[in-house]
Design an enzyme around this catalytic site. Structure first.
Site, PDB file in Angstrom:
ATOM      1  N   ASP A   1     -45.813  67.308 -36.897  1.00 56.99           N
ATOM      2  CA  ASP A   1     -46.120  66.041 -37.592  1.00 56.99           C
ATOM      3  C   ASP A   1     -45.916  66.277 -39.445  1.00 56.99           C
ATOM      4  O   ASP A   1     -46.503  67.296 -39.670  1.00 56.99           O
ATOM      5  CB  ASP A   1     -47.520  65.524 -37.393  1.00 56.99           C
ATOM      6  CG  ASP A   1     -47.873  64.099 -37.859  1.00 56.99           C
ATOM      7  OD1 ASP A   1     -47.167  63.218 -37.844  1.00 56.99           O
ATOM      8  OD2 ASP A   1     -48.876  64.037 -38.527  1.00 56.99           O
TER       9      ASP A   1
ATOM     10  N   GLU B   1     -41.056  65.544 -37.343  1.00 55.45           N
ATOM     11  CA  GLU B   1     -41.393  64.249 -37.641  1.00 55.45           C
ATOM     12  C   GLU B   1     -40.917  64.137 -39.219  1.00 55.45           C
ATOM     13  O   GLU B   1     -41.546  64.415 -40.269  1.00 55.45           O
ATOM     14  CB  GLU B   1     -42.621  63.947 -37.510  1.00 55.45           C
ATOM     15  CG  GLU B   1     -43.401  62.627 -37.796  1.00 55.45           C
ATOM     16  CD  GLU B   1     -43.638  62.344 -39.272  1.00 55.45           C
ATOM     17  OE1 GLU B   1     -42.658  61.569 -39.811  1.00 55.45           O
ATOM     18  OE2 GLU B   1     -44.598  62.555 -39.858  1.00 55.45           O
TER      19      GLU B   1
ATOM     20  N   ASP C   1     -48.152  55.011 -34.751  1.00 62.27           N
ATOM     21  CA  ASP C   1     -48.450  54.201 -35.992  1.00 62.27           C
ATOM     22  C   ASP C   1     -47.868  52.681 -35.917  1.00 62.27           C
ATOM     23  O   ASP C   1     -48.169  52.244 -37.004  1.00 62.27           O
ATOM     24  CB  ASP C   1     -48.230  55.071 -37.214  1.00 62.27           C
ATOM     25  CG  ASP C   1     -49.128  56.177 -37.223  1.00 62.27           C
ATOM     26  OD1 ASP C   1     -50.232  56.213 -36.843  1.00 62.27           O
ATOM     27  OD2 ASP C   1     -48.614  57.046 -38.117  1.00 62.27           O
TER      28      ASP C   1
END
Length: 492
Positions: free
Chosen positions: A291, A338, A391
């Site tokens: 991430d 990511e 998200d």
């Protein structure tokens, strides 16, 4: 990078059905793996499985190595002989639609205490405690001291405990042995149940795709026990914090309030703490997403006293040296970058230097720019195509809020004659796309709207991270259609 085109579904474990307040590692998880396997779906993507902190976010944990006690299966504890039928029969009825985090955790903790009273340490337990000591001991001490002082803000504890002093802590551990043994027991149970589930997934041909956040929470055993690795002042307060500047998700940026790494000090250790963290992640998972990958090239550093993330500076991350070290110590691992947000040529180069797949999100593709990075015809094979991430809104929720011009662009691209064809055609487009992996959110497969959105970034809400599905929501027709698309587009 793999050459095998595959399909996956994103569904965090807490979203599984069940009678114990939240999805867990037990029989419902195996039933879910069966469903994936039967429909040629080779990947199950999840959020981080660490304990959660403020806001119940999987990305805000008191320990980057530990497992979330909420995910422990009460039924498996019974079947392993640590609980009785009448004890789990008394478990309260919680919502089947969303997780009531605090209430569920409190009830589960009571039942874990019952199981602990029946537990006799064995060689497996002793091996676990010895092998995982590097993170387990700081974590159980952190839990005990947080309880004692009524806060996880460790720099507010009694001064003798603010620094991680072994002599002081050894005495605390000796004086509070039973409490610490309980915390160790809970982690041992999680470890054992996870191993059992992971083995089952391997047997069914399903790979678990997990997540490692770049930053760790300030209120964590990680920071408390490794203060020299973070930008902290002499009192333990954060000098600078992490976040991102204004972007698609927030006009003020996102102020995460996480401490910045002292990368030079970490490098001087041979990246030891990070290496252990990545190794632990691959105990849990087959594929690992890093991430906020872009921070390894440059990260947005904000003054520790700032109220928003608007003002900050880009500071250099460890770059190629970090990944060279990881791959030197770990062979045949599959990392995903990511790479969403503010991405530069330098970030792309870092990703490509190490042959990492990046991420493409279908919902980001329709700003009218034909060179848009996320339009499927601009995507390369070495990437992962998403209907949306944790998200994002669901496809239907996203589409409903678009202006008419953008809706027309979407329908033109996917050859939808009307709004009613949009979702089906989006799913087909994602499966047909070039990227090696195609990942759908389960709510998109079920045709759900914003009511099933998993997270809204930048806000704290009891709806975030809480959505759950029910088995009656699952349509055989939807999965049959998906299985057919998987076959057509060579993803099986």
């Amino acid at each position: 990078m793999t050459n095998n085109r595959s399909t996956g579904i994103f569904l965090h474990i807490t979203s599984l059905p069940g009678n114990f307040g939240a999805g867990d590692l037990g029989y419902e998880a195996k039933k879910w793996i069966d469903l994936l396997s039967q429909n040629s779906i080779k990947i199950w993507q999840i959020c981080p499985i660490n304990p959660t902190g403020y806001g119940n976010s999987p990305y805000n944990s008191p320990c980057a190595f530990a497992g979330n006690p909420l995910l422990i299966s009460v039924e498996l504890l019974r079947d392993w002989g640590y609980l009785k039928d009448n004890e789990i029969a008394k478990f309260p009825n919680f919502s089947q639609d969303f997780v009531e985090f605090d209430k569920v955790f409190n009830e589960k903790n009571k039942i874990y205490l019952k199981a602990f009273e029946r537990f006799t340490p064995n060689q497996f337990y002793r091996d676990f405690c010895e092998e995982e000591n590097y993170w387990l001991e700081p974590y159980v001490l952190f839990l005990s001291l947080s309880k004692k002082f009524g806060t996880v803000r460790w720099n507010k504890w009694d001064k003798s405990f603010v620094k991680y002093d072994k002599k002081t802590l050894d005495k605390w551990a000796s004086d509070n042995k039973k409490e610490l043994d309980f915390y160790r027991f809970v982690q041992f149970v999680f470890h054992s149940q996870w191993f059992d589930l992971k083995k089952y997934a391997v047997e069914k041909g399903v790979r678990i795709f997990g997540d490692v956040p770049y930053y760790v929470s300030y209120e964590s055993s990680d920071v408390w026990s490794n203060q020299e690795l973070f930008e902290l002042d002499k009192n333990g307060a954060m000098i600078r914090v992490g976040g991102v500047p204004p972007d698609y998700f927030s006009e003020n940026g996102q102020l995460w309030g996480t401490p910045i790494y002292r990368w030079e000090k970490i490098k001087n250790t041979g990246y030891d703490w990070w290496l252990k963290r990545i190794k632990r992640a691959f105990f849990y998972n087959d594929i690992v997403r890093i991430d906020h990958f872009r921070a390894f090239e440059s990260f947005w550093a904000i003054d520790g006293k700032a109220k928003t993330a608007k003002v900050g500076v880009w500071a250099k991350g460890p770059g190629d040296d970090f990944f060279n070290n990881i791959y030197k110590n770990m062979e045949k691992i599959e990392l995903i970058a990511e790479d969403l947000g503010v991405i530069t040529d330098e970030v792309n180069k870092l990703r490509d230097n190490h042959n990492l797949c990046g991420m493409k999100v279908f919902q980001f593709a329709f700003d009218g720019n034909r060179d848009n990075y996320y339009l499927p015809y601009n995507c390369n094979r070495q990437s992962v195509m998403y209907s949306g991430t944790h998200d994002n809104d669901t496809v239907l929720g996203w589409y409903k809020l678009l202006d008419e011009t953008t809706k027309t662009r979407v329908k033109d691209y996917i050859k939808a004659k009307n709004d009613g064809e949009v979702l089906e055609n989006v799913i087909r487009e994602i499966l047909a796309s070039v990227p090696v992996y195609a990942i759908l959110q389960l709510p998109d497969l079920l045709g759900l709207g914003s009511e099933a959105r998993f997270n809204v970034p930048g806000i704290v809400s009891d709806k975030n991270w809480a959505w759950r599905f029910k088995w009656k929501d699952i349509s055989a027709n939807n999965f049959n259609n998906l299985k057919n698309l998987i076959r057509i587009f060579g993803r099986n």
